[in-house]
Scaffold this motif. Structure first.
Motif, PDB file in Angstrom:
ATOM      1  N   VAL A 160       8.316  -6.159  -4.069  1.00  0.00           N
ATOM      2  CA  VAL A 160       7.128  -6.683  -3.920  1.00  0.00           C
ATOM      3  C   VAL A 160       6.208  -5.792  -2.930  1.00  0.00           C
ATOM      4  N   GLY A 161       6.871  -5.732  -1.717  1.00  0.00           N
ATOM      5  CA  GLY A 161       6.394  -5.050  -0.560  1.00  0.00           C
ATOM      6  C   GLY A 161       6.251  -3.486  -0.821  1.00  0.00           C
ATOM      7  N   ILE A 162       7.165  -3.081  -1.705  1.00  0.00           N
ATOM      8  CA  ILE A 162       7.259  -1.357  -1.926  1.00  0.00           C
ATOM      9  C   ILE A 162       6.012  -1.398  -2.731  1.00  0.00           C
ATOM     10  N   PHE A 163       5.893  -2.089  -3.847  1.00  0.00           N
ATOM     11  CA  PHE A 163       4.849  -2.132  -4.745  1.00  0.00           C
ATOM     12  C   PHE A 163       3.385  -2.073  -4.112  1.00  0.00           C
ATOM     13  N   TRP A 164       3.330  -3.073  -3.331  1.00  0.00           N
ATOM     14  CA  TRP A 164       1.804  -3.025  -2.771  1.00  0.00           C
ATOM     15  C   TRP A 164       1.723  -1.714  -1.779  1.00  0.00           C
ATOM     16  N   GLY A 165       2.646  -1.389  -1.104  1.00  0.00           N
ATOM     17  CA  GLY A 165       2.435  -0.453  -0.181  1.00  0.00           C
ATOM     18  C   GLY A 165       2.200   1.027  -1.094  1.00  0.00           C
ATOM     19  N   ALA A 166       3.038   1.197  -2.113  1.00  0.00           N
ATOM     20  CA  ALA A 166       2.861   2.390  -2.987  1.00  0.00           C
ATOM     21  C   ALA A 166       1.495   2.463  -3.518  1.00  0.00           C
ATOM     22  N   LEU A 167       1.060   1.227  -3.885  1.00  0.00           N
ATOM     23  CA  LEU A 167      -0.384   1.124  -4.308  1.00  0.00           C
ATOM     24  C   LEU A 167      -1.497   1.543  -3.575  1.00  0.00           C
ATOM     25  N   ASN A 168      -1.067   1.361  -2.228  1.00  0.00           N
ATOM     26  CA  ASN A 168      -2.076   1.474  -1.351  1.00  0.00           C
ATOM     27  C   ASN A 168      -2.053   3.086  -0.877  1.00  0.00           C
ATOM     28  N   GLY A 169      -1.002   3.658  -0.912  1.00  0.00           N
ATOM     29  CA  GLY A 169      -0.730   5.042  -0.676  1.00  0.00           C
ATOM     30  C   GLY A 169      -1.259   5.948  -1.909  1.00  0.00           C
ATOM     31  N   PHE A 170      -1.158   5.301  -3.220  1.00  0.00           N
ATOM     32  CA  PHE A 170      -1.621   6.123  -4.203  1.00  0.00           C
ATOM     33  C   PHE A 170      -3.116   6.282  -4.205  1.00  0.00           C
ATOM     34  N   ALA A 200      -6.539   8.897  -5.197  1.00  0.00           N
ATOM     35  CA  ALA A 200      -7.692   8.501  -5.659  1.00  0.00           C
ATOM     36  C   ALA A 200      -8.615   9.008  -4.389  1.00  0.00           C
ATOM     37  N   LYS A 201      -8.242   9.105  -3.438  1.00  0.00           N
ATOM     38  CA  LYS A 201      -9.161   9.675  -2.186  1.00  0.00           C
ATOM     39  C   LYS A 201     -10.130   8.459  -1.490  1.00  0.00           C
ATOM     40  N   VAL A 202      -9.742   7.334  -1.821  1.00  0.00           N
ATOM     41  CA  VAL A 202     -10.395   6.126  -1.366  1.00  0.00           C
ATOM     42  C   VAL A 202     -10.145   5.661   0.051  1.00  0.00           C
ATOM     43  N   PRO A 203     -10.918   5.790   1.093  1.00  0.00           N
ATOM     44  CA  PRO A 203     -10.740   5.538   2.354  1.00  0.00           C
ATOM     45  C   PRO A 203      -9.713   4.315   2.625  1.00  0.00           C
ATOM     46  N   PRO A 204      -8.671   4.658   3.521  1.00  0.00           N
ATOM     47  CA  PRO A 204      -7.827   3.476   3.842  1.00  0.00           C
ATOM     48  C   PRO A 204      -8.168   2.137   4.112  1.00  0.00           C
ATOM     49  N   LEU A 205      -9.312   2.114   4.961  1.00  0.00           N
ATOM     50  CA  LEU A 205     -10.024   1.103   5.373  1.00  0.00           C
ATOM     51  C   LEU A 205     -10.636  -0.014   4.252  1.00  0.00           C
ATOM     52  N   ILE A 206     -11.210   0.959   3.163  1.00  0.00           N
ATOM     53  CA  ILE A 206     -11.514   0.114   1.901  1.00  0.00           C
ATOM     54  C   ILE A 206     -10.330  -0.227   1.201  1.00  0.00           C
ATOM     55  N   VAL A 207      -9.293   0.668   1.004  1.00  0.00           N
ATOM     56  CA  VAL A 207      -8.124   0.569   0.095  1.00  0.00           C
ATOM     57  C   VAL A 207      -7.499  -0.805   0.589  1.00  0.00           C
ATOM     58  N   THR A 208      -7.241  -1.113   1.809  1.00  0.00           N
ATOM     59  CA  THR A 208      -6.153  -1.964   2.100  1.00  0.00           C
ATOM     60  C   THR A 208      -7.137  -3.266   2.661  1.00  0.00           C
ATOM     61  N   LEU A 209      -8.354  -3.138   2.828  1.00  0.00           N
ATOM     62  CA  LEU A 209      -9.203  -4.533   2.854  1.00  0.00           C
ATOM     63  C   LEU A 209      -9.102  -5.095   1.324  1.00  0.00           C
ATOM     64  N   GLY A 210      -9.387  -4.277   0.262  1.00  0.00           N
ATOM     65  CA  GLY A 210      -9.116  -4.709  -1.030  1.00  0.00           C
ATOM     66  C   GLY A 210      -7.931  -5.136  -1.500  1.00  0.00           C
ATOM     67  N   THR A 211      -6.611  -4.599  -1.124  1.00  0.00           N
ATOM     68  CA  THR A 211      -5.520  -5.144  -1.486  1.00  0.00           C
ATOM     69  C   THR A 211      -5.169  -6.448  -0.532  1.00  0.00           C
ATOM     70  N   VAL A 255       0.395  24.750   5.175  1.00  0.00           N
ATOM     71  CA  VAL A 255       1.755  25.289   5.387  1.00  0.00           C
ATOM     72  C   VAL A 255       2.765  24.773   4.547  1.00  0.00           C
ATOM     73  N   GLY A 256       2.150  24.086   3.452  1.00  0.00           N
ATOM     74  CA  GLY A 256       3.278  23.625   2.180  1.00  0.00           C
ATOM     75  C   GLY A 256       3.733  22.234   2.427  1.00  0.00           C
ATOM     76  N   ILE A 257       3.275  21.463   3.197  1.00  0.00           N
ATOM     77  CA  ILE A 257       3.512  19.940   3.313  1.00  0.00           C
ATOM     78  C   ILE A 257       2.804  19.190   2.151  1.00  0.00           C
ATOM     79  N   ASN A 258       3.714  18.618   1.338  1.00  0.00           N
ATOM     80  CA  ASN A 258       2.989  17.687   0.270  1.00  0.00           C
ATOM     81  C   ASN A 258       2.502  16.374   0.868  1.00  0.00           C
ATOM     82  N   VAL A 259       1.242  16.543   1.370  1.00  0.00           N
ATOM     83  CA  VAL A 259       0.624  15.490   2.047  1.00  0.00           C
ATOM     84  C   VAL A 259       0.464  14.178   1.315  1.00  0.00           C
ATOM     85  N   ASP A 260      -0.016  14.451  -0.034  1.00  0.00           N
ATOM     86  CA  ASP A 260      -0.209  13.252  -0.739  1.00  0.00           C
ATOM     87  C   ASP A 260       1.272  12.472  -0.996  1.00  0.00           C
ATOM     88  N   ARG A 261       2.254  13.092  -1.235  1.00  0.00           N
ATOM     89  CA  ARG A 261       3.461  12.427  -1.296  1.00  0.00           C
ATOM     90  C   ARG A 261       3.838  11.778  -0.189  1.00  0.00           C
TER      91      ARG A 261
END
Length: 350
Positions: free
Chosen positions: A132-142, A147-158, A234-240
């Protein structure tokens, strides 16, 4: 990889991922040695301990009291490990308290339905809390990375959604049937006189510190926080990496959820409302910059102990514990001011 030609100097190659990795590792080591904020925050902690030790040496500086302080911060320490990674990327995770709650609720409900209080049930509960923890964390990260939603808004919503799910599952009432084996062996268990929950938290902190300071994953975390655009170039997959970092925060919130069940023997639906803010404050006080790219696991742990020591000391010397929040808030503002001043001085010097 692109190249650029300087006037009369031949061809210069753009930095690669391995270059930024090496640079980040060296820079982070240098920063940790010279990290004045971590140093003066450690000094503040030493002064606080010394003051309370002088005021009440027979009570404050006892093995029992110091052990209680360490036990009280254990759950927050687990959360602070994930929060340190997140804030170093210049992100934020306001949802950790609610993810802790929903993880413990799902775990407790399933364990209750199994009708057994042995290790098999406890391990199933632990696995569910982690999932359950990984699910919510991965949802935040996605949502942050893709989706490029600001972290403050994403995690306030979750934060709100996760807490709402926990309340829907329980009708707003805590579940008070955690397996006895969890309480006996983790919540109240001791090894060589040290609380088991503290030992677990220490293992998590050490592993988190190794991951942050000695692995490629940690170096990329610093690189993303220092300059996300350069990290991408420089090739780092930042999103992942961001999805993985937020998933790590969620994973640790799940671990904290099962530790909370073990310690209190019940879910704490209404008791985690300030957990996220306390953990964030501790990490920032300890020297992790809200602007990203700087921070250490050691600093986060030092920042975590300041409110715990203040609370214990105030109670022992008979001062209202409400002064703890005043002191922590003042230190937090000062820490951010020092961070801004140091960054401004670095820019002027550079």
């Amino acid at each position: 990889m692109s190249t650029s030609t300087g006037a009369g100097t031949g061809t210069s190659t753009a930095p690669t991922a391995s270059t930024i990795e090496t640079t980040a590792a060296h820079g982070n080591l240098t920063d940790r040695v010279k990290a004045m904020q971590s140093v003066w925050i450690l000094g503040v902690l030493v002064v606080i301990v010394a003051v309370f030790g002088v005021m009440s040496p027979s009570t404050f500086l006892t093995t029992g009291n110091l052990t209680n302080i360490a036990q009280n911060v254990s759950i927050w320490a687990v959360l602070a490990v994930g929060m340190t990674f997140v804030i170093i990327t210049s992100g934020i995770d306001l949802s950790v308290g609610s993810v802790l709650v929903v993880s413990s609720v799902v775990s407790a409900k399933v364990m209750e339905s199994m009708g057994d209080s042995g290790w098999t049930t406890a391990l199933v509960g632990l696995a569910l809390a982690v999932v359950v923890g990984i699910f919510w964390g991965a949802l935040n990260g996605f949502l942050v990375a893709r989706a490029k939603v600001p972290p403050l808004i994403v995690t306030l919503g979750t934060l709100s959604v996760a807490l709402g799910v926990a309340q829907i599952l329980t009708g707003g009432l805590d579940i008070r049937s955690a397996p006895q084996v969890l309480q006996d062996n983790i919540g109240y268990g001791r090894l060589a006189g040290i609380p088991a929950i503290t030992i677990i938290a220490l293992v998590v902190v050490v592993l988190g510190g190794i991951m942050l300071h000695r692995t490629r994953f940690g170096r990329y975390t610093y690189a993303i926080g220092s300059n996300e655009t350069s990290a991408r170039r420089v090739g780092i997959n930042v999103d992942r990496k961001l999805v993985q970092i937020y998933a790590l925060s969620g994973f640790l919130a799940g671990i904290a959820g099962i530790l909370s069940l073990a310690q209190y023997g019940t879910t704490t639906i209404a008791g985690q409302s300030l957990t996220n803010l306390n953990v964030i404050a501790a990490v920032v006080i300890g020297g992790t910059s809200i602007f990203g790219g700087q921070g250490s696991m050691f600093g986060s742990m030092v920042g975590l102990f300041i409110p715990a020591v203040l609370q214990s000391g105030f109670v022992i010397v008979g001062v209202s514990p409400y002064w703890q929040t005043v002191a922590v808030g003042s230190i937090l503002i000062t820490a951010v001011y020092v961070d801004q001043h140091r960054r401004a001085a670095a820019v002027r010097g550079g």
